[in-house]
Design a protein around this motif. Sequence first.
Motif, PDB file in Angstrom:
ATOM      1  N   ALA A 106      36.368  11.488  43.390  1.00 47.20           N
ATOM      2  CA  ALA A 106      36.652  12.740  44.085  1.00 47.20           C
ATOM      3  C   ALA A 106      38.156  12.861  44.315  1.00 47.20           C
ATOM      4  CB  ALA A 106      35.912  12.773  45.413  1.00 47.20           C
ATOM      5  N   ALA A 107      38.685  14.045  44.092  1.00 46.49           N
ATOM      6  CA  ALA A 107      40.122  14.271  44.272  1.00 46.49           C
ATOM      7  C   ALA A 107      40.502  14.201  45.744  1.00 46.49           C
ATOM      8  CB  ALA A 107      40.514  15.618  43.690  1.00 46.49           C
ATOM      9  N   THR A 108      39.667  14.749  46.594  1.00 47.51           N
ATOM     10  CA  THR A 108      39.911  14.706  48.036  1.00 47.51           C
ATOM     11  C   THR A 108      38.612  14.301  48.708  1.00 47.51           C
ATOM     12  OG1 THR A 108      39.357  17.041  48.245  1.00 47.51           O
ATOM     13  CG2 THR A 108      41.684  16.498  47.999  1.00 47.51           C
ATOM     14  N   PRO A 109      38.716  13.610  49.852  1.00 45.01           N
ATOM     15  CA  PRO A 109      37.494  13.212  50.541  1.00 45.01           C
ATOM     16  C   PRO A 109      36.704  14.427  51.024  1.00 45.01           C
ATOM     17  CG  PRO A 109      39.456  12.424  51.715  1.00 45.01           C
ATOM     18  CD  PRO A 109      39.910  13.181  50.520  1.00 45.01           C
ATOM     19  N   ALA A 110      35.421  14.252  51.080  1.00 43.62           N
ATOM     20  CA  ALA A 110      34.547  15.315  51.575  1.00 43.62           C
ATOM     21  C   ALA A 110      34.829  15.548  53.054  1.00 43.62           C
ATOM     22  CB  ALA A 110      33.094  14.925  51.370  1.00 43.62           C
TER      23      ALA A 110
ATOM     24  N   THR B  14      34.487  12.936  56.188  1.00 45.44           N
ATOM     25  CA  THR B  14      34.545  11.573  55.688  1.00 45.44           C
ATOM     26  C   THR B  14      35.584  10.786  56.464  1.00 45.44           C
ATOM     27  OG1 THR B  14      33.956  12.297  53.473  1.00 45.44           O
ATOM     28  CG2 THR B  14      35.015  10.153  53.648  1.00 45.44           C
ATOM     29  N   GLN B  15      35.208   9.577  56.881  1.00 45.90           N
ATOM     30  CA  GLN B  15      36.163   8.720  57.580  1.00 45.90           C
ATOM     31  C   GLN B  15      37.049   8.085  56.526  1.00 45.90           C
ATOM     32  OE1 GLN B  15      34.537   5.789  60.221  1.00 45.90           O
ATOM     33  NE2 GLN B  15      36.347   4.518  60.045  1.00 45.90           N
ATOM     34  N   ASN B  16      38.330   8.376  56.557  1.00 45.36           N
ATOM     35  CA  ASN B  16      39.243   7.813  55.574  1.00 45.36           C
ATOM     36  C   ASN B  16      40.413   7.097  56.233  1.00 45.36           C
ATOM     37  OD1 ASN B  16      40.590   9.996  56.518  1.00 45.36           O
ATOM     38  ND2 ASN B  16      40.832  11.032  54.561  1.00 45.36           N
ATOM     39  N   ALA B  17      40.246   6.712  57.485  1.00 44.86           N
ATOM     40  CA  ALA B  17      41.252   5.942  58.212  1.00 44.86           C
ATOM     41  C   ALA B  17      40.520   4.960  59.110  1.00 44.86           C
ATOM     42  CB  ALA B  17      42.127   6.871  59.056  1.00 44.86           C
ATOM     43  N   PRO B  18      41.158   3.831  59.413  1.00 41.86           N
ATOM     44  CA  PRO B  18      40.520   2.893  60.329  1.00 41.86           C
ATOM     45  C   PRO B  18      40.210   3.565  61.665  1.00 41.86           C
ATOM     46  CG  PRO B  18      42.459   1.908  59.322  1.00 41.86           C
ATOM     47  CD  PRO B  18      42.450   3.358  58.940  1.00 41.86           C
ATOM     48  N   VAL B  19      39.116   3.185  62.260  1.00 38.59           N
ATOM     49  CA  VAL B  19      38.679   3.805  63.515  1.00 38.59           C
ATOM     50  C   VAL B  19      39.750   3.665  64.589  1.00 38.59           C
ATOM     51  CG1 VAL B  19      36.963   3.715  65.359  1.00 38.59           C
ATOM     52  CG2 VAL B  19      36.256   3.508  62.981  1.00 38.59           C
ATOM     53  N   GLN B  20      40.392   2.496  64.666  1.00 45.22           N
ATOM     54  CA  GLN B  20      41.383   2.307  65.718  1.00 45.22           C
ATOM     55  C   GLN B  20      42.565   3.254  65.586  1.00 45.22           C
ATOM     56  OE1 GLN B  20      40.510  -0.037  63.500  1.00 45.22           O
ATOM     57  NE2 GLN B  20      42.240  -1.230  62.808  1.00 45.22           N
ATOM     58  N   ASP B  21      42.828   3.755  64.392  1.00 46.15           N
ATOM     59  CA  ASP B  21      43.928   4.695  64.204  1.00 46.15           C
ATOM     60  C   ASP B  21      43.535   6.122  64.568  1.00 46.15           C
ATOM     61  OD1 ASP B  21      45.346   3.155  61.225  1.00 46.15           O
ATOM     62  OD2 ASP B  21      45.557   2.673  63.343  1.00 46.15           O
TER      63      ASP B  21
END
Length: 115
Positions: free
Chosen positions: A42-46, A49-56
């Motif tokens: 996929a070119a970009t996340p849906a 969609t979680q695409n970073a660590p939760v703590q961030d």
Amino acid sequence: MSVTNESDEVRGVSAASTDQVPGAGAAPADSYGGAVSDETPAATPAPGTQNAPVQDMHDTTDEDKIAGIVAQTRQDVGDKDQARIADVLRQRFDETGVHVANDRVAALAAEVANG
């Protein structure tokens, strides 16, 4: 020279296709998620969609950071003298980018030392 083994015959791979040719094999573009795939990444996340660590994803206040550092320092060096505890606190505050005045560091070190 071509060598055919039983597993190649079971998979239906001919001896000719198992010969290794330098530079042959799956191209990096054929790999997706660590495995060879016909899927196009996929070119970009849906959306959602979680695409970073939760703590961030959640901001932590400086007071929360200070409390956490004090708790961890209590576990790590709580049995040391107050000067050592203050040194550890200063180092950890510097590492995390939290500015704490010297008088507060001294008070926190005393709190840790006195249990």
